[in-house]
Scaffold this motif. Structure first.
Motif, PDB file in Angstrom:
ATOM      1  N   ARG A 241       0.825  -1.206   0.000  1.00  0.00           N
ATOM      2  CA  ARG A 241       0.000   0.000   0.000  1.00  0.00           C
ATOM      3  C   ARG A 241       0.861   1.259   0.000  1.00  0.00           C
ATOM      4  NH1 ARG A 241      -5.685  -1.155   2.897  1.00  0.00           N
ATOM      5  NH2 ARG A 241      -5.857  -3.372   2.405  1.00  0.00           N
ATOM      6  N   TYR A 242       2.145   1.117  -0.322  1.00  0.00           N
ATOM      7  CA  TYR A 242       3.057   2.265  -0.361  1.00  0.00           C
ATOM      8  C   TYR A 242       2.588   3.315  -1.360  1.00  0.00           C
ATOM      9  CZ  TYR A 242       4.734   0.612  -4.850  1.00  0.00           C
ATOM     10  OH  TYR A 242       4.793   0.236  -6.165  1.00  0.00           O
ATOM     11  N   GLY A 243       1.960   2.869  -2.460  1.00  0.00           N
ATOM     12  CA  GLY A 243       1.584   3.790  -3.531  1.00  0.00           C
ATOM     13  C   GLY A 243       0.557   4.825  -3.128  1.00  0.00           C
ATOM     14  N   HIS A 244      -0.192   4.570  -2.039  1.00  0.00           N
ATOM     15  CA  HIS A 244      -1.162   5.558  -1.587  1.00  0.00           C
ATOM     16  C   HIS A 244      -0.476   6.870  -1.244  1.00  0.00           C
ATOM     17  CE1 HIS A 244      -4.039   2.073  -0.243  1.00  0.00           C
ATOM     18  NE2 HIS A 244      -3.892   2.153  -1.549  1.00  0.00           N
ATOM     19  N   SER A 245       0.773   6.783  -0.790  1.00  0.00           N
ATOM     20  CA  SER A 245       1.511   7.993  -0.416  1.00  0.00           C
ATOM     21  C   SER A 245       2.223   8.628  -1.606  1.00  0.00           C
ATOM     22  CB  SER A 245       2.525   7.665   0.692  1.00  0.00           C
ATOM     23  OG  SER A 245       3.091   8.839   1.230  1.00  0.00           O
ATOM     24  N   GLN A 246       2.098   8.047  -2.795  1.00  0.00           N
ATOM     25  CA  GLN A 246       2.689   8.637  -3.999  1.00  0.00           C
ATOM     26  C   GLN A 246       1.690   9.465  -4.798  1.00  0.00           C
ATOM     27  OE1 GLN A 246       4.308   4.942  -5.835  1.00  0.00           O
ATOM     28  NE2 GLN A 246       6.271   6.005  -5.791  1.00  0.00           N
ATOM     29  N   ILE A 247       0.407   9.412  -4.428  1.00  0.00           N
ATOM     30  CA  ILE A 247      -0.618  10.087  -5.211  1.00  0.00           C
ATOM     31  C   ILE A 247      -0.531  11.596  -5.023  1.00  0.00           C
ATOM     32  CG2 ILE A 247      -3.105  10.298  -5.612  1.00  0.00           C
ATOM     33  CD1 ILE A 247      -1.896   7.603  -6.417  1.00  0.00           C
ATOM     34  N   ARG A 248      -0.546  12.309  -6.131  1.00  0.00           N
ATOM     35  CA  ARG A 248      -0.544  13.768  -6.124  1.00  0.00           C
ATOM     36  C   ARG A 248      -1.941  14.292  -5.768  1.00  0.00           C
ATOM     37  NH1 ARG A 248       3.251  16.261  -9.480  1.00  0.00           N
ATOM     38  NH2 ARG A 248       1.687  17.842 -10.019  1.00  0.00           N
ATOM     39  N   GLN A 249      -1.998  15.544  -5.368  1.00  0.00           N
ATOM     40  CA  GLN A 249      -3.306  16.175  -5.182  1.00  0.00           C
ATOM     41  C   GLN A 249      -3.921  16.514  -6.540  1.00  0.00           C
ATOM     42  OE1 GLN A 249      -5.414  16.483  -2.911  1.00  0.00           O
ATOM     43  NE2 GLN A 249      -6.778  18.148  -3.522  1.00  0.00           N
ATOM     44  N   LEU A 250      -3.113  16.970  -7.503  1.00  0.00           N
ATOM     45  CA  LEU A 250      -3.638  17.435  -8.784  1.00  0.00           C
ATOM     46  C   LEU A 250      -2.880  16.787  -9.934  1.00  0.00           C
ATOM     47  CD1 LEU A 250      -3.939  21.253  -7.977  1.00  0.00           C
ATOM     48  CD2 LEU A 250      -5.803  19.585  -8.011  1.00  0.00           C
ATOM     49  N   TYR A 251      -3.621  16.480 -11.014  1.00  0.00           N
ATOM     50  CA  TYR A 251      -3.054  15.877 -12.223  1.00  0.00           C
ATOM     51  C   TYR A 251      -3.552  16.612 -13.459  1.00  0.00           C
ATOM     52  CZ  TYR A 251      -1.715  11.807  -9.423  1.00  0.00           C
ATOM     53  OH  TYR A 251      -1.149  10.974  -8.489  1.00  0.00           O
ATOM     54  N   GLN A 252      -2.685  16.659 -14.452  1.00  0.00           N
ATOM     55  CA  GLN A 252      -3.082  17.136 -15.780  1.00  0.00           C
ATOM     56  C   GLN A 252      -3.236  15.919 -16.678  1.00  0.00           C
ATOM     57  OE1 GLN A 252      -0.216  19.359 -18.272  1.00  0.00           O
ATOM     58  NE2 GLN A 252      -1.800  20.930 -18.501  1.00  0.00           N
ATOM     59  N   LEU A 253      -4.380  15.793 -17.338  1.00  0.00           N
ATOM     60  CA  LEU A 253      -4.658  14.612 -18.157  1.00  0.00           C
ATOM     61  C   LEU A 253      -4.313  14.800 -19.617  1.00  0.00           C
ATOM     62  CD1 LEU A 253      -8.151  13.486 -16.785  1.00  0.00           C
ATOM     63  CD2 LEU A 253      -5.872  13.076 -15.855  1.00  0.00           C
ATOM     64  N   GLN A 254      -4.479  16.044 -20.123  1.00  0.00           N
ATOM     65  CA  GLN A 254      -4.161  16.340 -21.525  1.00  0.00           C
ATOM     66  C   GLN A 254      -3.318  17.613 -21.578  1.00  0.00           C
ATOM     67  OE1 GLN A 254      -7.852  16.610 -21.005  1.00  0.00           O
ATOM     68  NE2 GLN A 254      -8.219  14.404 -21.159  1.00  0.00           N
ATOM     69  N   PRO A 255      -2.469  17.750 -22.612  1.00  0.00           N
ATOM     70  CA  PRO A 255      -1.654  18.967 -22.721  1.00  0.00           C
ATOM     71  C   PRO A 255      -2.526  20.218 -22.697  1.00  0.00           C
ATOM     72  CG  PRO A 255      -0.920  17.318 -24.301  1.00  0.00           C
ATOM     73  CD  PRO A 255      -2.185  16.793 -23.700  1.00  0.00           C
ATOM     74  N   GLY A 256      -2.178  21.156 -21.844  1.00  0.00           N
ATOM     75  CA  GLY A 256      -2.941  22.391 -21.735  1.00  0.00           C
ATOM     76  C   GLY A 256      -4.237  22.263 -20.976  1.00  0.00           C
ATOM     77  N   GLY A 257      -4.567  21.060 -20.503  1.00  0.00           N
ATOM     78  CA  GLY A 257      -5.820  20.849 -19.790  1.00  0.00           C
ATOM     79  C   GLY A 257      -5.735  21.285 -18.343  1.00  0.00           C
ATOM     80  N   PRO A 258      -6.879  21.293 -17.652  1.00  0.00           N
ATOM     81  CA  PRO A 258      -6.902  21.737 -16.250  1.00  0.00           C
ATOM     82  C   PRO A 258      -6.237  20.731 -15.326  1.00  0.00           C
ATOM     83  CG  PRO A 258      -9.037  20.837 -16.871  1.00  0.00           C
ATOM     84  CD  PRO A 258      -8.217  20.872 -18.133  1.00  0.00           C
ATOM     85  N   LEU A 259      -5.871  21.190 -14.146  1.00  0.00           N
ATOM     86  CA  LEU A 259      -5.364  20.324 -13.086  1.00  0.00           C
ATOM     87  C   LEU A 259      -6.544  19.844 -12.248  1.00  0.00           C
ATOM     88  CD1 LEU A 259      -2.254  22.416 -11.991  1.00  0.00           C
ATOM     89  CD2 LEU A 259      -2.238  20.274 -13.275  1.00  0.00           C
ATOM     90  N   ARG A 260      -6.592  18.526 -12.000  1.00  0.00           N
ATOM     91  CA  ARG A 260      -7.749  17.963 -11.315  1.00  0.00           C
ATOM     92  C   ARG A 260      -7.302  16.981 -10.233  1.00  0.00           C
ATOM     93  NH1 ARG A 260     -11.595  16.083 -16.409  1.00  0.00           N
ATOM     94  NH2 ARG A 260     -11.450  17.990 -17.644  1.00  0.00           N
ATOM     95  N   PRO A 261      -8.018  16.932  -9.100  1.00  0.00           N
ATOM     96  CA  PRO A 261      -7.742  15.909  -8.089  1.00  0.00           C
ATOM     97  C   PRO A 261      -8.321  14.566  -8.520  1.00  0.00           C
ATOM     98  CG  PRO A 261      -9.588  17.249  -7.386  1.00  0.00           C
ATOM     99  CD  PRO A 261      -9.077  17.864  -8.670  1.00  0.00           C
ATOM    100  N   VAL A 262      -7.746  13.478  -8.005  1.00  0.00           N
ATOM    101  CA  VAL A 262      -8.277  12.154  -8.329  1.00  0.00           C
ATOM    102  C   VAL A 262      -9.735  12.042  -7.895  1.00  0.00           C
ATOM    103  CG1 VAL A 262      -8.057   9.679  -7.877  1.00  0.00           C
ATOM    104  CG2 VAL A 262      -6.008  11.059  -8.207  1.00  0.00           C
ATOM    105  N   PHE A 263     -10.021  12.477  -6.666  1.00  0.00           N
ATOM    106  CA  PHE A 263     -11.397  12.465  -6.178  1.00  0.00           C
ATOM    107  C   PHE A 263     -11.772  13.873  -5.731  1.00  0.00           C
ATOM    108  CE2 PHE A 263      -9.904   8.093  -5.029  1.00  0.00           C
ATOM    109  CZ  PHE A 263     -10.658   7.424  -5.984  1.00  0.00           C
ATOM    110  N   PRO A 264     -12.959  14.344  -6.147  1.00  0.00           N
ATOM    111  CA  PRO A 264     -13.994  13.619  -6.890  1.00  0.00           C
ATOM    112  C   PRO A 264     -13.898  13.741  -8.406  1.00  0.00           C
ATOM    113  CG  PRO A 264     -14.859  15.713  -6.166  1.00  0.00           C
ATOM    114  CD  PRO A 264     -13.442  15.643  -5.640  1.00  0.00           C
TER     115      PRO A 264
END
Length: 437
Positions: A241-264
């Motif tokens: 379960r180490y990977g739970h601590s690797q998750i970022r708060q925000l991700y970009q999915l497409q170039p130039g796209g918005p930053l979004r949290p995994v949930f929600p």
């Protein structure tokens, strides 16, 4: 059939029936369970506790996509459906997965057992859906494991493996494999690619190349099943379960796209819509800008994982159980895991100091839950980029051990085998499955 076929693998007839010892958990170490103040334990994992990392803006050196592949592997190996708060006798726990890295969560029961996953006119191929998972009229994903639709990264990784399987079917057909053998041969070929990536791409990042080479040469020291493989609770409920601590708060999915949290924002369980993932933003692809990075492994999780949506957790009366950290800590208590310090002493590892663990200011006086110890060990000894002595040993031994003991795996049958699918460079990587060359 001859081995000149590009994707042919030297595997015996597949056995889809459960193994004699499959479906069970066990222990790697005969050590006493850690006894703690459970109320304090849950406070540490809940909002505003030690494990609440807020926005988690610091980056590690590791590419941001690796914890999602780690999660994909976890879903292939383990599925414990017991209640979260069960303080269980391990003999009563059932693993709904066989302890093999065989893409069971991709293939389900095969074309005969899970026909809804396969194309009607070409049943050797899995159904594709224009970059999304195949879904029924209610939007429910038609996949071998519903957890692979929990968020868009899981769903999009499943899509990538569906496409890889179908590419292998086309290649095998071009090489003259008959229709009756196409599915089995493509499944074996993709399973070998997947196993090879776990051993040669994932594990060097997570535990280090030196330990991987040792395990391949000498075999595991401590993961020594008496007979068939099993899943150790020290692995399933702590180390992996180490990977739970690797998750970022925000991700970009497409170039130039918005930053979004995994949930929600990136919650699954419905059509992908405008959330398709450009994997070159999560893994470094030659000729493209550097990808996003994961957060360091440090025992803290982003707020999006500390306040999980009800669609993920179900209805929970205890606020701490809405936190993934709280759930991880409670699961370790439920399965009677030993402390991290006791495992470190047993392994002869350099034990973390109380200051390195960092729980003193929260009123914590006991030794450290194994899951949290492994995360703090990574932070203190590896800068949060990879696992330390305890975590690395547990993860490396179990993954290499499970693959090596699988009589159909590449390690068991042809350990010098190399991937046959094309890559962006001479050496194959996971990115070549996710963003094909």
């Amino acid at each position: 059939m001859t081995t000149a076929i590009r994707d042919h693998c030297l595997a015996p007839e597949r056995v889809d029936a459960p193994l004699s010892a499959a479906g069970r958990y066990g222990r790697m170490f005969d050590l006493p369970a850690l006894e703690v103040d459970e109320e304090l334990l849950l406070r540490i994992g809940a909002a505003c506790g030690f494990c609440d990392g807020g926005d988690c803006e610091e980056d590690a050196h590791v590419e941001a996509g690796w914890p999602f592949f780690g999660q994909y592997v976890a879903h292939d190996l383990t599925a414990d459906r017991s209640p979260l708060r069960t303080h269980a006798d391990l003999a009563a726990l059932r693993n709904m997965r066989t302890p093999r890295a065989n893409l069971e969560s991709l293939y389900g029961g095969g074309p005969g057992g899970s026909p809804y996953l396969y194309q009607r006119d070409d049943p050797a191929k899995l159904i594709e859906n224009d970059g999304d998972l195949p879904r029924n009229q209610e939007g429910v994903a038609l996949i071998g494991d519903p957890r692979n639709d929990v968020h868009v990264f899981m769903g999009q990784m499943q899509v990538a493996f569906i496409r890889a399987h179908n590419r292998l079917v086309d290649r095998l057909r071009d090489d003259g494999v008959g229709d009756g053998d196409l599915f089995d041969e493509a499944r074996r070929a993709l399973s070998w690619h997947y196993q090879w990536l776990i051993v040669n791409d994932l594990l060097p990042v997570v535990v280090g190349r030196q330990l991987v080479d040792e395990l391949l040469s000498d075999g595991p020291r401590y993961y020594q099943p008496d007979g068939e493989p099993f899943i150790p609770v020290e692995f399933a409920d702590a180390a992996y379960r180490y990977g739970h601590s690797q998750i970022r708060q925000l991700y970009q999915l497409q170039p130039g796209g918005p930053l979004r949290p995994v949930f929600p924002d990136l919650l699954g369980f419905g059509p992908i819509e405008d959330r398709k993932v450009d994997w070159a933003l999560l893994f470094d692809v030659p000729g493209q800008p550097a990808a996003q990075r994961s957060k360091p492994i440090d025992g803290q999780l982003p707020h999006s994982l500390i306040e999980l949506p009800q669609a993920v957790t179900g209805a929970e009366e205890v606020a701490a159980y809405r936190s993934l950290a709280g759930r991880d800590l409670e699961r370790g208590q439920g399965t009677g895991l030993p402390s991290g310090e006791s495992v470190a002493r047993f392994l002869g590892a350099d034990v973390l100091s109380a200051d390195e663990v960092g729980l003193g200011s929260y009123g914590w006086e006991a030794e450290t839950p194994l899951w949290l110890y492994i995360l703090r060990e990574s932070s203190a000894r590896r800068g949060g980029d990879s696992l330390g002595e305890v975590g690395g040993r547990l993860v490396g031994e179990v993954l290499v051990g499970i693959i090596a003991r699988d009589p159909e795996s590449y390690l068991a049958l042809e350990p010098d085998w190399e991937p046959t699918l094309p890559g962006h460079e001479s050496r194959f990587h996971l990115r070549d499955i996710l963003s094909p060359a």
